[in-house]
Design a protein around this motif. Structure first.
Motif, short mmCIF file in Angstrom:
data_model
loop_
_atom_site.label_atom_id
_atom_site.label_comp_id
_atom_site.label_asym_id
_atom_site.label_seq_id
_atom_site.Cartn_x
_atom_site.Cartn_y
_atom_site.Cartn_z
N LEU A 179 -39.16 18.98 11.90
CA LEU A 179 -39.85 18.28 13.00
C LEU A 179 -40.12 16.81 12.70
CD1 LEU A 179 -42.40 21.00 14.22
CD2 LEU A 179 -40.10 20.47 15.07
N THR A 180 -40.20 16.45 11.42
CA THR A 180 -40.47 15.04 11.10
C THR A 180 -39.21 14.28 10.74
OG1 THR A 180 -40.90 15.60 8.78
CG2 THR A 180 -42.80 15.58 10.27
N LEU A 188 -44.17 20.65 17.39
CA LEU A 188 -44.61 22.00 17.06
C LEU A 188 -44.99 22.75 18.34
CD1 LEU A 188 -45.13 23.84 14.64
CD2 LEU A 188 -47.50 23.09 14.67
N GLU A 189 -45.63 22.06 19.23
CA GLU A 189 -46.03 22.67 20.49
C GLU A 189 -44.82 23.20 21.26
OE1 GLU A 189 -48.22 19.93 22.87
OE2 GLU A 189 -48.23 21.25 24.62
N VAL A 191 -41.88 23.96 20.01
CA VAL A 191 -41.31 25.08 19.27
C VAL A 191 -42.02 26.37 19.67
CG1 VAL A 191 -41.17 26.16 16.97
CG2 VAL A 191 -40.44 23.77 17.30
N ALA A 192 -43.35 26.30 19.77
CA ALA A 192 -44.11 27.49 20.14
C ALA A 192 -43.80 27.95 21.56
CB ALA A 192 -45.60 27.23 19.98
N GLU A 193 -43.49 27.00 22.42
CA GLU A 193 -43.15 27.36 23.80
C GLU A 193 -41.77 28.00 23.91
OE1 GLU A 193 -45.64 23.63 25.83
OE2 GLU A 193 -43.45 23.60 25.71
N LEU A 194 -40.86 27.53 23.08
CA LEU A 194 -39.45 27.92 23.23
C LEU A 194 -39.04 29.13 22.39
CD1 LEU A 194 -37.87 24.35 23.32
CD2 LEU A 194 -38.18 25.93 25.25
N TYR A 199 -42.24 30.75 12.09
CA TYR A 199 -43.25 30.50 11.08
C TYR A 199 -43.19 29.10 10.52
CZ TYR A 199 -39.87 32.10 7.43
OH TYR A 199 -38.78 32.28 6.61
N LEU A 200 -44.37 28.67 10.07
CA LEU A 200 -44.56 27.37 9.43
C LEU A 200 -44.54 27.59 7.93
CD1 LEU A 200 -47.63 26.37 11.56
CD2 LEU A 200 -45.78 24.75 11.13
#
Lengths: 343, 343, 343, 343
Positions: A179-180, A188-189, A191-194, A199-200
């Motif tokens: 992500l960076t 991150l948001e 990723v959580a939606e899609l 896991y992180l």
């Protein structure tokens, strides 16, 4: 002692974590993840993904997270799809199969999966009931080849999975780095939606151990803790995981550490690129795969540790260099200097 | 905040471990248990058992150790025998069955297994090939009821197992407490001689996480690491386990911590015994099960945390009190005082 | 050659089945259960249970049916409950555990389960997530002890299961014998209404091989065929199973055969009862367990084969006598005669 | 009714088997493979392979045989290697993975494995303990593509396996066809010498059900029956399997039936070849894969059943034609006639 670019888990942990371990050490806490640190860590993660309806669980490592997640989702006759370089295919001693499930392998150029890669798998698995039923798509971000998913790529994959009754699972052992990455437009948001579950990774980004599993799809949430316990992954002192993720999630430490690792790798990449070095894949994260002469490999090996990844021809091979949250400027500069001197 | 006698994993870890984590933190080390701390920890354990031919592996927790050990030993049609209170039977969410193996339960008074308990199981499993084949005997020391094996008991069991083609496995989640019990005449060295495989528990004796599996029988040694990896138990930063066991094995820290816990429990036990309190089982380790009135339970609960273990009759129940390496004199004295005042 | 009362699968099959095999032998048919005989057999079963919404599958044997049904229903952390004499507990070489699931055993007097037997199991499995989750109740009718469920017993159990989120599965390896017992007030139709899944046993009632699994609960129906194939139970020549159940389901052959077996057993039972013989359990099906003197056992053994089931005391044991669809009057009379002569 | 060339299990069984079932039907026999017919069948097989030290077991079908054999041999972390078209990879709903083991796939032109195919797999699986350990090589003869192993090929593979610590397992679902192929120079005796374990397929060669597993390697023999029972494959009426193999092994019936099937397929192949038809693979057994125009496929389909196997281009596809022990001259001649008329 040679400086090691072999992996991103050579050192201990970020000092903030050590400090929190010291401060909290003698506080009595409930066991099995019911401690206040774990609760706080989970709260912070849900805030960062802006979804309080997701469930969060903390476990020790990547193989453990993968086998728990996958075996919790699939029915006995269902299978998971992975790109050929996928960690679950090559580096986990058959951990997924040991839970009873086939992993279908798809060849790809860059370690990423696209809908067009998956279509032929679905089309060739229609001989009911003589074949396994594909039900889950496993991806890594950043991938095992150091590449990253762009927002549009993940969106297309997510839509495809939903249209085809497939769950989408992202292995985020190096999600911070993904992500960076300077080319990433994912958050991150998003990723959580899609994804249905992801896991992180903490182990490869400044923690001693720990991966935070985030379950977004309602259907995958019930009873998940049973799976963690059954697979031997429920730590009595869950506080150890809680404290680490609490620290990593404070401010943007998790992302700052990953970004630092990426930047250090890019410095080396750019220095090499300027001198015409080719790379096995075009990566923008903390893994780079330069192709260099065997002579140069030998010289660099005298001062640095790294893996020789793949033989290219009689004269040259690709090596793998990995930087971490703790790779200092001095090591990077010495490496570049040596490279410049010897090429 | 109430002081908790709920378990022996409420606190963090012994300060020596924290100090070693700090000192070693930025040293780069090989991953997956090949770090120098793990190697040192294994060396110390082999010295303590006086057997350099045993193999030692470090994993995170007890359920994990149990499922890896048992599934690595048994062929698909073989089963493990356990006393009815055995942790693998009641508290591991079917972890052993999830690897494909039945756990045969034997009722016993005190949580210990004797040859005479096992004979009927062998005799009732002779209908080849319609029944599972008993191949492994699982015991705990100290047991789940707080009792301990005496040397002669373990010797008889060991001989019996060898004569009957059974492997003997000791769950040592609380082995320190078992061996330092005031009534124990067993030593770690003798445990290693009499068992085929056992582990030294760290989690319940001052470590953050960690159990040290010791494989004594030659036939059980080959390829064991594959099982650890496949079950998701091979930590990338194996150093975390190595550092802890290195510290616990230095001098006699491991045993000193366990002995302390036992002594604190015995103080409470003796204070209660003097006042005529009965106990569910006659234990000499860090777990005690006094039977007290419901009124007293209520009063004590206002100031201390503990589990109400078993209803005895309408007026009274057994409670479970557990002390740890970190249970101080002050907490013990306060508890006894309160007990004296209210009984 | 001694006549054998050892079991109900000593002979081949009912002549109607042989005749149908001959007549159909050279007709080309689709494989894997898509043949016209299998379709016809399934149709007849659905008619007999008066429920065209149930799904029917034909497999080879009882252990196979049990392991497929149970593993298809349970999630990895869930378990099945069985009475202690249950076939899945004692006579299937850990087949259920080999699919990853614990079988919880409940002691009962007569091999039957009642709600009051199950309540304590549910109450002692509430330590989430440290224990397996009970999800399925396994019963046999007739039971392994030869006893049968009465309508009210099955109704109470069925209601209890539904109220407690448990599925109810009836092993019907001897369902014909159970339903045609002189004391039974259950019908096949009622069994289908009260259970979520059950099977009609063919192997012990006149077929060469074969059990017909009937799935009544909608939630258990999807994708069931995958489980059959994966466990190696999908016969290429499914016609072999189809032809047999087609014949058994014509008119009432299935029940006529079972009834005959029951009647023959009752003749022996009554003859023995008249002479004051006691029985291990009070059965009304084709299994009886008379307790007789060791001398008598020895004499009868010279002319008949049967199992000595359980030692009662120094002088006597229970034997097991089983009759089948093919046990003729002559064998029964000879046995009774011998008994009368020697008692 | 169209004549079907879809597979070799469309009909019932050879009349000799039916006759033996009739003759033996009412003889009482021991259960679970201890009947006299099974013992006789095993004796005949050992005579044919000229090795009385091999063990023989009879089971129902190919998937069942494969999963029992493979799971009985491998430890949890070991895997099996198969050519990409292998039945265990594509047509068994993940049956092998369901027992916990990965199946490694090797691309080959003709469905056969050679040492040079396996070397790269061994070389790429040396990252101990992060990868599965190859331990077993699975081959089929005839293969899923209709090709056969020549004696020298099997000898080279056998030597290679022994040198590399790999067991060699031959799936003989169509072993009769493989050995009686006009180009085969292998014998059953030689197969038994060169493999560690193999099976003789009955289902596809005139039996109703049944495969005869032959275990040649001493290390693979102990306790094998437990695996059969645990996987639900031990028939109560084992006589059904025994009678069939007793008949197939009398004289050379097994090989005569397979040879007949091969000859019928070769008639069609040669007729097509004469007219310039190309084939997907050059087979000499009862499976042929001619590439014909879509128009011709449509016309032939009006009178015969067969699978369209693979699209070649817009105008043509390969079809699969399979002949059996019961494919008569008339059907073959009609097919050739139709082909001649319409090409």
């Amino acid at each position: 002692m040679k400086f090691s670019f072999k992996n991103d888990y050579s050192e201990g942990c970020h000092p903030n974590i050590l400090e929190a371990l010291i401060q909290s050490n003698l506080n009595q806490q409930a066991g099995y993840g019911e401690d206040e640190y774990s609760l706080q860590a989970k709260k912070l993660i849900k805030e960062k993904i802006k979804n309080e309806n997701s469930d969060v669980y903390l476990v020790s490592g990547g193989t453990q997270a993968n086998l728990i997640v996958i075996s919790s989702i699939l029915r006995p006759y269902q299978c998971v799809i992975s790109a050929a370089p996928g960690h679950i295919l090559n580096n986990e001693t058959g951990a997924i199969e040991a839970t009873g499930h086939k992993v279908l392998s798809i060849e790809t150029q860059d370690g990423k999966l696209r809908p067009s890669d998956i279509v032929p798998v679905l089309e060739s698995h229609t001989n009911v009931p003589h074949q396994v039923m594909p039900k889950l798509v496993y991806i890594s971000n950043s991938t095992e080849l150091g590449t990253v998913y762009l927002a549009q790529e993940l969106e297309e994959l997510s839509i495809f999975c939903r249209q085809n009754g497939l769950y989408l699972f992202m292995d985020g052992a190096r999600l911070g780095h993904g992500l960076t990455s300077e080319i990433s437009d994912l958050t991150l948001e998003r990723v959580a939606e899609l994804t249905d579950i992801f896991y992180l990774g903490g182990t490869k980004n400044g923690a001693l151990i720990g991966e935070a599993i985030v379950i977004n799809h309602k259907d995958l949430q019930p009873d998940f803790a049973f799976n963690i316990k059954q697979k031997g992954a429920l730590l009595a002192k869950g506080r150890l995981l809680g404290i680490q993720f609490m620290e990593l999630m404070k401010d943007d430490l998790y992302f700052d550490l990953a970004k630092h690792a990426n930047i250090q790798a890019m410095k080396i990449k750019n220095a090499m690129k300027e001198r015409g070095i080719q790379f096995l894949s075009d990566t923008y994260t903390n893994q780079i795969f330069p192709i260099i002469s065997n002579e140069l490999i030998e010289i660099l090996s005298e001062h640095f540790e790294f893996y020789v990844w793949k033989k290219i021809d009689e004269q040259s091979s690709a090596i793998r260099l990995i930087t971490s949250w703790n790779t200092g400027d001095e090591a990077v500069e010495r490496f570049i200097e040596m490279f410049h001197a010897k090429i």
